[in-house]
Design a protein around this motif. Structure first.
Motif, short mmCIF file in Angstrom:
data_model
loop_
_atom_site.label_atom_id
_atom_site.label_comp_id
_atom_site.label_asym_id
_atom_site.label_seq_id
_atom_site.Cartn_x
_atom_site.Cartn_y
_atom_site.Cartn_z
N ASP A 102 172.15 90.87 53.75
CA ASP A 102 173.16 91.42 53.04
C ASP A 102 174.00 90.20 52.30
N ASP A 103 175.14 90.82 51.64
CA ASP A 103 175.75 89.65 50.84
C ASP A 103 177.33 89.65 51.52
N LEU A 104 177.48 90.10 52.87
CA LEU A 104 178.70 89.88 53.38
C LEU A 104 179.06 88.50 53.80
N LEU A 105 178.20 87.87 54.02
CA LEU A 105 178.52 86.23 54.34
C LEU A 105 179.17 85.46 52.99
N ALA A 106 178.41 85.95 52.15
CA ALA A 106 179.12 85.32 50.68
C ALA A 106 180.43 85.88 50.55
N VAL A 107 180.54 87.25 50.87
CA VAL A 107 181.87 87.79 50.50
C VAL A 107 182.81 86.90 51.25
N LEU A 108 182.49 86.80 52.54
CA LEU A 108 183.49 86.17 53.55
C LEU A 108 183.78 84.75 53.30
N ARG A 109 182.74 84.01 52.45
CA ARG A 109 182.97 82.67 52.02
C ARG A 109 184.03 82.66 50.78
N THR A 110 183.79 83.49 49.89
CA THR A 110 184.87 83.61 48.73
C THR A 110 185.98 84.14 48.99
N TYR A 111 186.35 84.97 49.92
CA TYR A 111 187.65 85.48 50.51
C TYR A 111 188.30 84.47 50.93
N LEU A 112 187.67 83.83 52.05
CA LEU A 112 188.60 82.68 52.79
C LEU A 112 188.72 81.26 51.64
N ALA A 113 188.01 81.03 50.76
CA ALA A 113 188.12 79.96 49.82
C ALA A 113 189.08 80.51 48.79
N THR A 114 189.09 81.54 48.52
CA THR A 114 190.47 81.87 47.53
C THR A 114 191.91 82.29 48.36
N GLY A 115 191.74 81.78 49.67
CA GLY A 115 193.33 82.04 50.17
C GLY A 115 193.33 83.50 50.75
N ARG A 116 192.32 84.15 51.01
CA ARG A 116 192.27 85.55 51.17
C ARG A 116 192.85 86.51 50.03
N ASN A 117 192.66 86.16 48.88
CA ASN A 117 192.91 86.68 47.64
C ASN A 117 191.98 87.86 47.34
N LYS A 118 192.39 89.17 47.61
CA LYS A 118 191.52 90.31 47.34
C LYS A 118 191.06 90.51 45.85
N SER A 119 192.13 90.46 45.19
CA SER A 119 191.88 90.66 43.72
C SER A 119 190.92 89.69 43.23
N ARG A 120 190.97 88.38 43.64
CA ARG A 120 190.14 87.50 42.87
C ARG A 120 188.76 87.40 43.56
N THR A 121 188.85 87.99 44.78
CA THR A 121 187.26 87.95 45.47
C THR A 121 186.48 89.35 44.83
N ALA A 122 187.34 90.36 44.58
CA ALA A 122 186.61 91.35 43.94
C ALA A 122 186.03 91.00 42.45
N GLN A 123 186.99 90.21 41.88
CA GLN A 123 186.75 89.84 40.46
C GLN A 123 185.41 89.00 40.54
N LEU A 124 185.50 88.15 41.29
CA LEU A 124 184.18 87.09 41.68
C LEU A 124 182.93 87.83 41.82
#
Length: 544
Positions: free
Chosen positions: A478-500
């Motif tokens: 699944d893509d959960l690891l990639a989501v976690l990587r983006t979420y942490l790299a963006t400083g736990r910014n949910k809006s930016r993570t959802a957009q990416l």
């Protein structure tokens, strides 16, 4: 390919001939020139004529009874002098009717000339000695011809099979049983082969040794040199260092080796890396790997022309998306090998301009799209400023990342510095915003990511990463690891993570809840989120 070589019988010396069983039966006595008995004998000649010297070409062992010299002291003295002028190896006089004892005139003349004079006290059939010595010499000549063809065939086979230069040199060193050194015309070492301890001994005092061999002073000690060149242009030298066998065989091996190296270079074509570049790459690869202690590489670096005494070393690693492009950039800046400091020297100009001052540099593939470079600067130069200028010159030509360790003043610290620079370059490859990096990136610029890169081979770090991420790693599809990587790299910014990830906010919330459930953590808790982030960095460092 391995070839079995038939040993070539050494050249017969006067001393060896005097130990033959047939000669010993004649009770030989050396009455003059005892210090020259190691002269090689090329042929045996029986002659009674007083003017025999005009019929010789050098290296002959002359056998005579002196029957035509008896009673004439002038003829006896001139006979010895004529043999000396003809470069005869020695003269053997059979005592008998003409001379019942060693003639004093001939003895004194031979002693003055340094020509070995041997008398035989018992009658001796010269034909037997001639037959035995000639047979031995013919066998030796045949073996030499056979060796020459075997060497040429073996080396040509290696070349046509695409063997690298080092493989050829290893083969040459194996059969010459001595270190083999290839240099350019400035005596800088480009390649070596042979037993490592013996090679190190040679390189330790290479400058003096090379110039002695170049002046022909070491030829008698087994230092045999062959020029490398083609089409009337010389570009290097090959030296057999301390060859202990027959000098003629050593000369043959050196000549065959030189022919092979010239052919190897011609077949490689102009697009191939120069031997200088290959030498630099090999040296830096050994420094980076740590397989050979830096102290053992010091003579090699010095012999290759890299200034190492009272210098400041700056280990650098350059990263680019395309290795071919990076090679082109380095060539433009003159980094095709190790170049020594020399004001106005043509070979050093590129690197000197690149570094902002005359210095030394070398390039070696460090793996993938990274290249290691070692700058050697004078102690009174500003290492940071010159490294920054070097990086600026590189970045003018291509969008590269230049990573560097802090300057080192001890040669033994260079390998650790090169490894540190490589770790920094690897960490930069994972940075989210590489364009924000300084012109020269150092360990302090990559922060936590750099620390993790340095510690990624530690089993405790690896175990920690596996334990923290186990819930996600067991379901890698699944893509959960990639989501976690983006979420942490963006400083736990949910809006930016959802957009990416091109998902809605509610969909992202569900995925984050799944991630927290699998890992058993609360990502809103700073300490727990930091722990997961560190584990993820460690995991990514292991799987670039």
């Amino acid at each position: 390919m391995t070839t079995t070589w038939e040993p070539v019988e050494p050249a017969l010396s006067v001393r060896q001939i005097l130990t033959l069983e047939r000669v010993l039966a004649g009770e030989p006595e050396v009455v003059a020139g005892a210090g020259r008995l190691d002269r090689p004998v090329r042929w045996v000649h029986v002659a009674e004529a007083p003017d025999v010297g005009v019929m010789l070409s050098g290296g002959e062992l002359v056998l005579t009874t002196g029957v035509l010299l008896a009673g004439d002291a002038d003829k006896q003295a001139e006979y010895i002098r004529s043999l000396y002028r003809a470069e005869a190896a020695a003269v053997v006089l059979g005592l008998g009717r003409a001379f019942p004892a060693a003639p004093e005139v001939m003895r004194r003349a031979a002693e003055r000339c340094g020509l070995p004079l041997v008398v035989l006290h018992r009658p001796f059939p010269f034909a037997q000695l001639t037959e035995e010595v000639q047979a031995r010499l013919v066998r030796r000549k045949f073996a030499a011809v056979s060796l020459s063809e075997s060497v040429r065939t073996a080396l040509t086979a290696l070349i046509t099979s695409g063997a690298p230069l080092q493989r050829l040199l290893d083969e040459i060193a194996r059969h010459s049983a001595c270190p083999v050194v290839v240099t350019n015309l400035a005596h800088r070492v480009l390649a070596t082969a042979g037993e490592q301890a013996a090679v190190d001994d040679v390189l330790r005092d290479w400058e003096r040794i090379a110039r002695r061999a170049g002046a022909g002073e070491g030829e008698g000690e087994g230092w045999i040199r062959a020029e490398l060149g083609s089409r009337g242009e010389r570009w290097g030298r090959l030296t057999l260092c301390g060859h202990r066998g027959d000098p003629a065989v050593g000369r043959l091996l050196a000549d065959r080796a030189a022919e092979a190296l010239v052919l190897h270079r011609m077949l490689a074509g102009p697009a191939a890396r120069s031997w200088e570049e290959q030498s630099a790459r090999s040296l830096l690869t050994d420094l980076v790997s740590g397989a050979v202690p830096a102290r053992q590489l010091l003579p090699r670096a010095r012999a290759a022309g890299l200034p190492v005494n009272r210098r400041t070393f700056v280990p650098v690693v350059v990263r680019d998306r395309g290795p071919a492009e990076l090679d082109r950039v380095l060539r433009l800046l003159g980094l095709t090998g190790l170049v020594a400091e020399a004001a106005g020297a043509a070979g050093a100009a590129g690197a000197a301009e690149a570094a902002g001052a005359a210095g030394a540099a070398g390039a070696a593939r460090a793996g993938g799209t990274t290249t290691a470079v070692l700058l050697s600067l004078a102690r009174d130069q500003d290492a940071d400023a010159l490294t920054a200028h070097f990086a600026a010159r590189l970045r003018e030509t291509a969008p590269v990342v230049v990573a560097a360790a802090d300057p080192r003043t001890a040669w033994d610290d260079v390998p650790a510095g090169l490894r540190e620079a490589r770790h920094v370059a690897d960490a930069v490859a994972d940075c989210a915003a590489p364009l924000d990096l300084p012109p020269v990136v150092r360990l302090r610029d990559v922060h936590l990511r750099g620390l993790i890169r340095l510690l990624r081979d530690d089993p405790r770090v690896q175990s920690f990463a596996e334990r923290e991420l186990d819930g996600l790693l067991r379901n890698a599809g699944d893509d959960l690891l990639a989501v976690l990587r983006t979420y942490l790299a963006t400083g736990r910014n949910k809006s930016r993570t959802a957009q990416l990830h091109h998902v809605s906010r509610p969909a992202l919330y569900r995925r984050l809840e799944a991630i927290q459930a699998r890992l058993g953590v609360d990502l809103d808790d700073f300490e727990q989120a930091a722990s997961v982030h560190i584990a993820l960095l460690a995991h990514d460092a292991q799987h670039p």
